[in-house]
Write an enzyme that holds these catalytic residues in place. Structure first.
Site, PDB file in Angstrom:
ATOM      1  N   ASP A 165      40.689  44.822  37.823  1.00 10.38           N
ATOM      2  CA  ASP A 165      41.990  45.193  37.578  1.00 10.38           C
ATOM      3  C   ASP A 165      42.998  44.169  37.954  1.00 10.38           C
ATOM      4  O   ASP A 165      42.600  43.639  39.195  1.00 10.38           O
ATOM      5  CB  ASP A 165      42.376  46.486  37.757  1.00 10.38           C
ATOM      6  CG  ASP A 165      42.302  46.835  39.573  1.00 10.38           C
ATOM      7  OD1 ASP A 165      43.324  46.611  40.167  1.00 10.38           O
ATOM      8  OD2 ASP A 165      41.264  46.884  39.934  1.00 10.38           O
ATOM      9  N   SER A 166      44.143  43.706  37.328  1.00 12.92           N
ATOM     10  CA  SER A 166      44.928  42.867  37.832  1.00 12.92           C
ATOM     11  C   SER A 166      44.415  41.676  38.527  1.00 12.92           C
ATOM     12  O   SER A 166      43.708  40.892  37.494  1.00 12.92           O
ATOM     13  CB  SER A 166      45.858  43.472  38.905  1.00 12.92           C
ATOM     14  OG  SER A 166      46.979  42.844  39.240  1.00 12.92           O
TER      15      SER A 166
END
Length: 320
Positions: A165-166
């Site tokens: 994520d991210s």
């Protein structure tokens, strides 16, 4: 050291971290450590492993133990890279430990959550180097002779996935490109899952809200984590500048974006880049309405978070 100086903030990246003028780094979350255990609710067991004693790179491993004991078939292997702007978070904090436990239970996979070294103490590109080294460590188990019995016994290296994520999604992408370009013998990368990927660029793209504060913040975090970068068009942050993009070594890509996320359009742009390249695989985008960046970690029991979890689990099991 002047006590007043020690309390004076030089750079404020709240809610991630603060840097004080005396050089002290204060991480504002993700510093807790959840002990390893067998989770009674999900039947998932975890343990920690040292990947490199020299660098301190480590990982947390997960297996759906209660399912493994009733089924001897090897399971898909998920390599996960956590987010946090390359500067914070770890596989051991509740934020990521709880998410991986839930995902492993739902998807019925073996998971390795990588603890790469973080900026600013260890500036990029060290985090990428550590992440690749972790893949080499995982690869050492393909003949069933590696240091971790869980990988020897339960991981199916013909069904490997990268996810994150991210900032972790950014890393997962680059690990897939490097695998496609350099190869990783015995590791068959079926797909990658990029949740709210941290990509950027010097110029706004079509459909991107040109908010000065958002642009300044996104680039400032990147330059802070990677002081020697060439800037917002560095190929490590802007995949549109990467001549090796079409070498991405996965058959399928799932890009997850959130409607209210400042990085939303970058995820869509990335999917368009792949489709227009000579890559030749299948890319799918799923958008969560009325949600912001990494909402699924902040509110894991919300309807949209549960829907996203189910979508990712389905992607991991698509070929089974």
């Amino acid at each position: 050291m002047d006590s007043a100086l020690s309390n004076e903030v030089a750079q404020d990246f709240s809610p991630f971290l603060k840097i004080y003028k005396d050089g002290r780094v204060e991480r504002l979350s993700g510093t807790d450590v959840v002990p390893t255990s067998l989770d009674p609710q999900t039947g998932v067991e975890c343990k920690d492993a040292v990947i490199s004693a020299e660098t301190g790179v480590s990982a947390r491993l997960y297996i759906p133990k209660t399912k493994i004991t009733t089924n001897s078939t090897k399971l898909p292997l998920l390599i996960y890279y956590h987010g946090g702007g390359f500067c914070m978070g770890s596989p051991f904090c509740a934020y990521y430990h709880n998410y991986l436990t839930t995902l492993v239970a739902e998807a019925n996979v073996v998971a390795v959550s990588v603890d790469y070294r973080k900026a600013p103490e260890n500036p990029l590109p060290l985090g990428y180097d550590d992440s690749w080294a972790a893949l080499g460590w995982v690869q050492s188990h393909i003949e069933g002779q590696g240091p971790e019995e869980w990988l020897n016994s339960y991981a199916d290296f013909e069904r490997v996935f990268f996810a994150g994520d991210s900032a972790g999604a950014n890393i997962a992408h680059h690990m897939a490109v490097r695998l496609g370009h350099e190869g990783l013998v015995g590791v068959n990368l079926k797909g990658i899952i990029l949740v709210h990927p941290y990509f950027w660029g010097s110029e706004p793209i079509e459909g991107e809200t040109d908010v000065v504060e958002n642009r300044a913040r996104a680039e400032a975090i990147w330059r802070f984590a990677y002081p020697t970068t060439s800037g917002a068009d560095d190929l490590l942050i802007n995949p549109g500048k990467d001549p090796k993009l079409s070498k991405l070594g996965a058959e399928r890509v799932l890009v997850c974006v959130a409607e209210q996320d400042a990085l939303r359009q970058r995820g869509w742009y990335y999917s368009d880049l792949l489709r227009k390249s000579e890559w030749g695989g299948n890319v799918e985008v799923v958008e969560s309405k009325e949600e912001d960046h990494v909402f699924h970690l902040n509110n894991p029991v919300g309807d949209n978070a549960v829907a996203l979890l189910m979508k990712i689990a389905s992607f991991l099991n698509q070929d089974i």
